[in-house]
Every structure is written in structure tokens, then in C-alpha cells.
Design a protein around this motif. Structure first.
Motif, PDB file in Angstrom:
ATOM      1  N   LYS A 248       3.573  18.380   5.538  1.00  0.00           N
ATOM      2  CA  LYS A 248       4.495  17.271   5.766  1.00  0.00           C
ATOM      3  C   LYS A 248       4.861  17.090   7.228  1.00  0.00           C
ATOM      4  O   LYS A 248       5.451  16.073   7.596  1.00  0.00           O
TER       5      LYS A 248
ATOM      6  N   HIS B 252       2.768   0.651   3.705  1.00  0.00           N
ATOM      7  CA  HIS B 252       2.492   1.720   2.739  1.00  0.00           C
ATOM      8  C   HIS B 252       3.431   2.903   2.943  1.00  0.00           C
ATOM      9  O   HIS B 252       3.749   3.619   1.978  1.00  0.00           O
ATOM     10  N   VAL B 253       3.875   3.115   4.178  1.00  0.00           N
ATOM     11  CA  VAL B 253       4.867   4.162   4.441  1.00  0.00           C
ATOM     12  C   VAL B 253       6.199   3.768   3.824  1.00  0.00           C
ATOM     13  O   VAL B 253       6.872   4.574   3.170  1.00  0.00           O
ATOM     14  N   ARG B 254       6.561   2.506   4.002  1.00  0.00           N
ATOM     15  CA  ARG B 254       7.835   2.013   3.459  1.00  0.00           C
ATOM     16  C   ARG B 254       7.848   2.023   1.931  1.00  0.00           C
ATOM     17  O   ARG B 254       8.890   2.214   1.302  1.00  0.00           O
ATOM     18  N   SER B 255       6.676   1.832   1.324  1.00  0.00           N
ATOM     19  CA  SER B 255       6.596   1.819  -0.140  1.00  0.00           C
ATOM     20  C   SER B 255       6.457   3.227  -0.725  1.00  0.00           C
ATOM     21  O   SER B 255       6.537   3.413  -1.936  1.00  0.00           O
ATOM     22  N   GLY B 256       6.223   4.225   0.140  1.00  0.00           N
ATOM     23  CA  GLY B 256       6.077   5.598  -0.319  1.00  0.00           C
ATOM     24  C   GLY B 256       4.657   5.985  -0.699  1.00  0.00           C
ATOM     25  O   GLY B 256       4.411   7.114  -1.146  1.00  0.00           O
ATOM     26  N   LYS B 257       3.710   5.069  -0.509  1.00  0.00           N
ATOM     27  CA  LYS B 257       2.327   5.369  -0.875  1.00  0.00           C
ATOM     28  C   LYS B 257       1.620   6.252   0.162  1.00  0.00           C
ATOM     29  O   LYS B 257       0.604   6.885  -0.144  1.00  0.00           O
TER      30      LYS B 257
ATOM     31  N   HIS C 177      -2.008  11.193   2.925  1.00  0.00           N
ATOM     32  CA  HIS C 177      -1.774  10.930   1.504  1.00  0.00           C
ATOM     33  C   HIS C 177      -0.691  11.897   1.033  1.00  0.00           C
ATOM     34  O   HIS C 177      -0.694  13.077   1.429  1.00  0.00           O
ATOM     35  N   PRO C 178       0.255  11.427   0.213  1.00  0.00           N
ATOM     36  CA  PRO C 178       1.381  12.277  -0.208  1.00  0.00           C
ATOM     37  C   PRO C 178       0.975  13.576  -0.906  1.00  0.00           C
ATOM     38  O   PRO C 178       1.761  14.530  -0.952  1.00  0.00           O
ATOM     39  N   SER C 179      -0.239  13.635  -1.420  1.00  0.00           N
ATOM     40  CA  SER C 179      -0.668  14.846  -2.134  1.00  0.00           C
ATOM     41  C   SER C 179      -1.117  15.960  -1.198  1.00  0.00           C
ATOM     42  O   SER C 179      -1.322  17.101  -1.636  1.00  0.00           O
TER      43      SER C 179
ATOM     44  N   ARG D 234       2.520   9.075   3.596  1.00  0.00           N
ATOM     45  CA  ARG D 234       3.531   9.887   4.256  1.00  0.00           C
ATOM     46  C   ARG D 234       3.353   9.789   5.774  1.00  0.00           C
ATOM     47  O   ARG D 234       2.279  10.074   6.296  1.00  0.00           O
TER      48      ARG D 234
END
Length: 329
Positions: free
Chosen positions: A143, A218-223, A137-139, A225
Motif C-alpha cells: 500500500k 478510478h482512484v476516486r471510485s476505489g477501483k 490494483h487493490p489486490s 489504489r
């Protein structure tokens, strides 16, 4: 009537009955299929197994001239659906989309299996090889693989990783990572990829090792990471995402695969017809393009080649399970 005459007569009647049965079987195989065919998928809708089964089913419908439908029977790392398909009538109308989990890993992971993955199934062909993608999750406060390892070591057991179920290749990918990176992660099994991805998107779990088709949108949409990929080489679909091996865990490699099976006692003429139809589907450039777009690689092989591959995979993953110490929760 003498004993010899009676015996001869019984033998003749038996031979006639056998010939009639053989002719009947041959005629049935020639006419096959005469009704819809079901592909049992041992995970929930929306996951990679389901995506591939629906894609193959769509094109098999054209090749066989009968509707091919998908029946999702999730649970127990694919064992519920596997047992259902193994015990189905061996007439060619129930097929099974198996995985590296159901046909290589589970036999080593589960103390008691509801089916024999070799004896109870007739392999038709592998359909695709698919990398597993480590996504977060991006949060989450990491990274890269080194950052995740450092965070995990500073916070033992705090990182939850979801999987489509115990014994699925994403589960074993996580267990292999834990073993090789020497970190503590908490495994959260789900009944399929879709509910696990849903919780990841909602930040209910921190990371997943999942088949690329399930998470790449979901990776392509940025949702989500993308942190790293499980294969030895980078994927053309995500060329900027490093492999886990090059990102900090040398020697790491895990690949998911998916293949189509029929119950073991299915008549050979029916198996031959299914195998020929499936080979045409997998040779179709449209199918190959769609599998490639999902991050997968199409595989088109003979039943004998697939059977040999399953034997080698059973040995390989049996060792991984033993060395990683993975168990069913």
C-alpha cells in the motif's frame, strides 16, 4: 532584344510572380481557417493526451469558427503519430498534440527517429503540466512505496508495470524509479494509456506510473489504489497521497507535459492566428478549471518560450535516459 533587356524582363516577371504568391499567401492566411482542423494525437483515445486534445479542440472550435477534430494515431511511443503530423501539409489544418515523450524523451531513447522533434515542428504553446501517479490494483500486497520496494526486492521482476508506450513519460517515470529505488520491475508497453489502465483494472498488470487524468477517476471510485505522486509537491486533487520522494525515494521527481504544434513550414500568419486562438483558450477559466480537476496545471506561453522549454527538456531527459539505462523493448 539585348541580353540586358531579357534579364531585366525575367527579373520583373519573377518579382511580379513573387508578389502575386505573397498576396495569395496573405489572402489565404487571412481567410484561414476555411475547413475543419485536425489534431493528431499519438496515443489511443481515453489517455491524457487525448483528453487534453479534445478539451482544447472543443474551445478552439469556438475561437477559430471551424470544427477541430481529433485523430488518434497510436504506436511506437508516439512516433507514428508524430511522423504523420510532421509530414502533413503545412497549411494549418493538421496540428499535433505533442508530449514530453515525443518532444524530449524519444530522441534519446530511440536509435532512429522518423522525424526531428525540433526542425519538423513549429511550437505553439505548452497546454498543461501533469503529475504522474503511481497506482496499483487493490489486490496487490503493498500500500506504500516502502512496502512496494520491499516486495519488489523480495520478488525481483515479479511486479509488472504498464505504460502508454515505450518512451512515454510514464515509462521513464518507472525506469527512473527502478534506478533510484534499486529494484527490478518488468515493463509492459501498450499502445496508449486506456488499454494499459484496462489491464490494470483487471489485475493483468500490478502497477502503473500514469498521468493523473487517466487514472484519477478510478482512484476516486476505489477501483485503483494511489500509492504516490511523481512531483516534488503533493497534488491539491489528492492531498493525502504522498510524493514518491517523501515516501521513500529522496530526490525523485518526474512531470509530464503536453503541448500543441504545427508542421514547421506552416506560414507565419497562420501560426500567429493559431497561437492567438490557443492563448485565449488557455486563458479561459473554464478550461483551467477542467484541467485542474484532472490533476493538471494549465500553461500558457509564447511559441518562443515553448521552444526554449523544449530545448531544456531535451537535455534533461536525455541525461535521465542515459543514467537510467532505459531502452526501447
Amino acid at each position: 532584344m539585348t541580353h540586358f533587356t531579357r534579364t531585366t524582363r525575367r527579373a520583373a516577371i519573377g518579382a511580379i510572380a513573387l508578389a502575386a504568391a505573397t498576396l495569395s499567401l496573405g489572402a489565404a492566411a487571412q481567410a484561414y481557417p476555411t475547413k475543419p482542423i485536425t489534431i493528431v494525437v499519438p496515443f489511443s483515445a481515453g489517455g491524457t493526451t487525448d483528453i487534453l486534445a479534445r478539451l482544447v479542440g472543443q474551445y478552439l472550435t469556438t475561437e477559430l469558427g471551424q470544427p477541430v477534430v481529433v485523430d488518434n494515431k497510436a504506436g511506437a511511443g508516439g512516433n507514428i503519430g508524430g511522423a504523420l503530423a510532421a509530414k502533413a501539409p503545412a497549411d494549418g489544418y493538421t496540428l499535433f498534440m505533442g508530449t514530453v515523450g515525443t518532444h524530449a524523451i524519444n530522441a534519446a531513447l530511440y536509435k532512429k527517429m522518423p522525424f526531428d522533434h525540433v526542425k519538423d515542428f513549429a511550437p505553439l504553446s505548452r497546454v498543461a503540466n501533469v503529475p504522474n501517479l503511481l497506482v496499483a490494483h487493490p489486490s496487490q500486497p503493498f500500500k506504500t512505496v516502502p512496502e512496494m520496494i520491499a516486495y519488489a526486492k523480495a520478488n525481483p521482476g515479479k511486479i509488472n508495470f504498464g505504460s502508454p508506450g515505450n518512451g512515454a513519460s510514464p515509462h521513464l517515470s518507472g525506469e527512473l524509479f527502478k534506478s533510484m529505488a534499486k529494484v527490478e520491475l518488468t515493463h509492459i508497453p501498450y499502445k496508449g494509456s486506456a488499454p494499459a489502465v484496462s489491464d490494470l483494472l483487471g489485475n493483468q498488470i500490478a502497477i502503473m506510473f500514469d498521468n493523473m487524468p487517466s487514472v484519477i477517476p478510478h482512484v476516486r471510485s476505489g477501483k485503483l489504489r494511489a500509492i504516490a505522486i511523481s512531483t516534488a509537491k503533493r497534488s491539491p486533487e489528492l492531498p493525502d497521497v504522498p510524493t514518491i520522494a517523501e515516501a521513500g525515494v529522496p530526490g525523485y521527481e518526474a512531470v509530464s507535459w503536453f503541448g500543441l504544434f504545427a508542421p514547421a513550414a506552416t506560414p507565419k500568419p497562420v501560426l500567429d492566428k493559431l497561437s492567438t486562438a490557443l492563448s485565449k483558450v488557455l486563458a479561459n477559466p473554464e478550461v483551467q478549471k477542467k484541467i485542474s480537476a484532472q490533476g493538471g496545471e494549465t500553461v500558457n506561453e509564447t511559441p518562443a518560450q515553448f521552444a526554449a522549454f523544449i530545448r531544456s527538456e531535451t537535455t534533461k531527459w536525455g541525461k535521465v535516459v542515459k543514467e537510467s539505462g532505459a531502452t526501447v523493448d
